[in-house]
Design a protein around this motif. Sequence first.
Motif, PDB file in Angstrom:
ATOM      1  N   ALA A 180      -7.898   6.086   4.462  1.00 31.00           N
ATOM      2  CA  ALA A 180      -7.426   5.071   3.516  1.00 31.00           C
ATOM      3  C   ALA A 180      -6.880   3.916   4.266  1.00 31.00           C
ATOM      4  O   ALA A 180      -6.735   2.429   4.360  1.00 31.00           O
TER       5      ALA A 180
ATOM      6  N   THR B 128      -5.927   4.468  -1.401  1.00 30.91           N
ATOM      7  CA  THR B 128      -4.575   4.174  -1.757  1.00 30.91           C
ATOM      8  C   THR B 128      -4.019   5.482  -2.546  1.00 30.91           C
ATOM      9  O   THR B 128      -3.490   6.062  -2.667  1.00 30.91           O
TER      10      THR B 128
ATOM     11  N   GLN C 102       0.795  -0.835   0.442  1.00 33.90           N
ATOM     12  CA  GLN C 102      -0.004   0.228  -0.369  1.00 33.90           C
ATOM     13  C   GLN C 102       1.121   1.046  -0.025  1.00 33.90           C
ATOM     14  O   GLN C 102       0.198   1.704  -0.949  1.00 33.90           O
ATOM     15  N   LYS C 103       2.004   1.079   0.707  1.00 36.14           N
ATOM     16  CA  LYS C 103       2.678   2.828   1.239  1.00 36.14           C
ATOM     17  C   LYS C 103       3.393   2.687  -0.577  1.00 36.14           C
ATOM     18  O   LYS C 103       4.076   4.129  -1.121  1.00 36.14           O
TER      19      LYS C 103
ATOM     20  N   VAL D 161      -3.918  -1.623  -5.511  1.00 36.92           N
ATOM     21  CA  VAL D 161      -4.185  -1.425  -3.858  1.00 36.92           C
ATOM     22  C   VAL D 161      -5.518  -0.362  -4.758  1.00 36.92           C
ATOM     23  O   VAL D 161      -5.813  -0.365  -5.349  1.00 36.92           O
TER      24      VAL D 161
END
Lengths: 359, 89
Positions: free
Chosen positions: A340, A237, A165-166, A233
Motif C-alpha cells: 500500500a 488501503t 489513507q490512514k 482510498v
Amino acid sequence: MTSTSVPTDVPAEPGPAPTRPMPLPAPRGPVGEALVRLLTGADRGTAALHAAVDAAVAAPPASWLEDDDVQHALLCLYELHYRGLAGVDDAWEWDVDLLRVRTTLEGLVEAELRTRVPVPDCGDRTRTGVAARLFRLTEEDDSPSLSRWVARRATEDQVRELLVQKSVYQLKEADPHTWAVPRLGGRAKAALVEIQADEYGGGDPERMHHALFASSLRGLGLDDTYGRYVDHVPAATLASSNVMSLFGLQRRLRGATVGHLAAFEMTSSLPNRLYGNGLRRLGHDDEATTWYFDEHVAADAVHEQIAARDLAGNLAEEEPALVDDVLWGAAVCLAVEGWAGARTIARWEAGESSLRLPL
Amino acid sequence: MSQEPHPTDVTNDTGAPAYRASRTPAPRASLTFCPDGPVLVRGDVDLRDEDGRPVDKPRPTVALCRCGGSAIKPWCDGTHKVNGYRSLD
Ligand code: FES
C-alpha cells in the motif's frame, strides 16, 4: 423512537458521533452493487449477489488485494461486526448467506496471501527465539519508506492524503486485534490486554489512540467522521484494513493476529517520529495535531517489547503449533503495508494523487 | 477463616461485611531488561530527575532508554534498533 425509513444516501445518523455507524461505502463493481442493493433492501434475495461473486471467482484479476470491487465488499461485510453501516439492519451481521459470501471472498484473499507471502523460517522456536526472529524480520523489511518521504518531501496535500489513507484503519485503531483477547490464555492474553489497554487510552476516552487520530484529522482541516474517506482510498488501503479483520475475526488465525500486531507495533515508533517531523516541517506544530504521532513514538517503543516477547513469544511456548502463523502474520503485515505504501509513493513520484477521489 | 476487620473493609448497616478490601499487597514494581533494548518499568515507582523533581509516568508501563540514543529521553523511542546498541546482558 419513531420508525422511519432511513434514506441510504444520507450518512448522518442520530446519536453521539463516536458511536455512529459507517456511512455505507459506494460500490466499486458488480459484487459491491449487488451487496449494497441487498443491504439496503432494494434486492430481496441473495441470488444476484451469489451470481456476481461466482462471476468474479470465474474471472480472477491479477490480485484480489488490489481488486476494488472485492475489497469494498469485504470492508462492508466486516463493518457489520464493528460499528455497523448506516441505514443497514444490524441483523445482517450473522446472516448465513452473507457469511457464505464473506467466506468465499476471504478464501480468495487468504490463498493469494499464502502464495505471495512465505512463512519466515525460524530455527529457534522458543520464546526468545521467536521474539528475536520477529525483530530481525521487521529490521530486514525493505519496503519503500512512506515516513521518510513525509519527513523530507511531502507537500501539504500529500500529508492530507496520508491521513485520509490512514483514517480507514486508524479511526478503529486496535479494534481488529482485540478480537483475539478471548481466544488467548495465560501470559499471552495478559500481554495483549496490557497493549490494548494502552491503545484505548488506559480508560481515558480522550487518550484513546483513535481519538488522538481524529484530532490530527481535524488539525489538518479534514473530517473525522468514522469511515468518511473509505470511498477515497484505493483497494490496497482497504486491503490492509481487511487483512486485520480477516485474521481478527477467525479463531483459527489467532496466531496470525498476534504476529500482525507484533509487526505493526515493531514498525511504528521510528516512522511515527518521522510523520510528526513532517507535520512540523509543514508548520503543523500544535499539540492537537501532532500528539497522535508523538504519542506513538513512546507508546509503541513499549508495545513492541511486550508484543514480541510477552505476547508472541509466550504464545509460541503456550501453543507451539501456532508459531508458523505468528511469523506469517507478521510477514503479511509488513508485505501488505509495504504494498500500500509503495503504491502511494509511486503516485506521488509521478506527481499524481494517491486517492481515487479528490478531497 | 475469621480475620480482623481490615481498615478499608466496607460493612452494610447490619455490620456484615458488604465488601472486603483486597488483602493482596499491590504488585511490586518490576524492571525488565529487554535484550539490546530498553528497560521496561511496571508498577508504582517514584521517578525523579537529577534535581529530585518527580517525573510523570505517562503510562502504566514505560520503557527507559539505555542505549543513550533516544530523542525523547528518559523514554525509549526505538532508536536502539538503528544505532547498533548491544546490551550484552
Ligand atoms: S533503548 Fe530504545 S532508544 Fe535507547
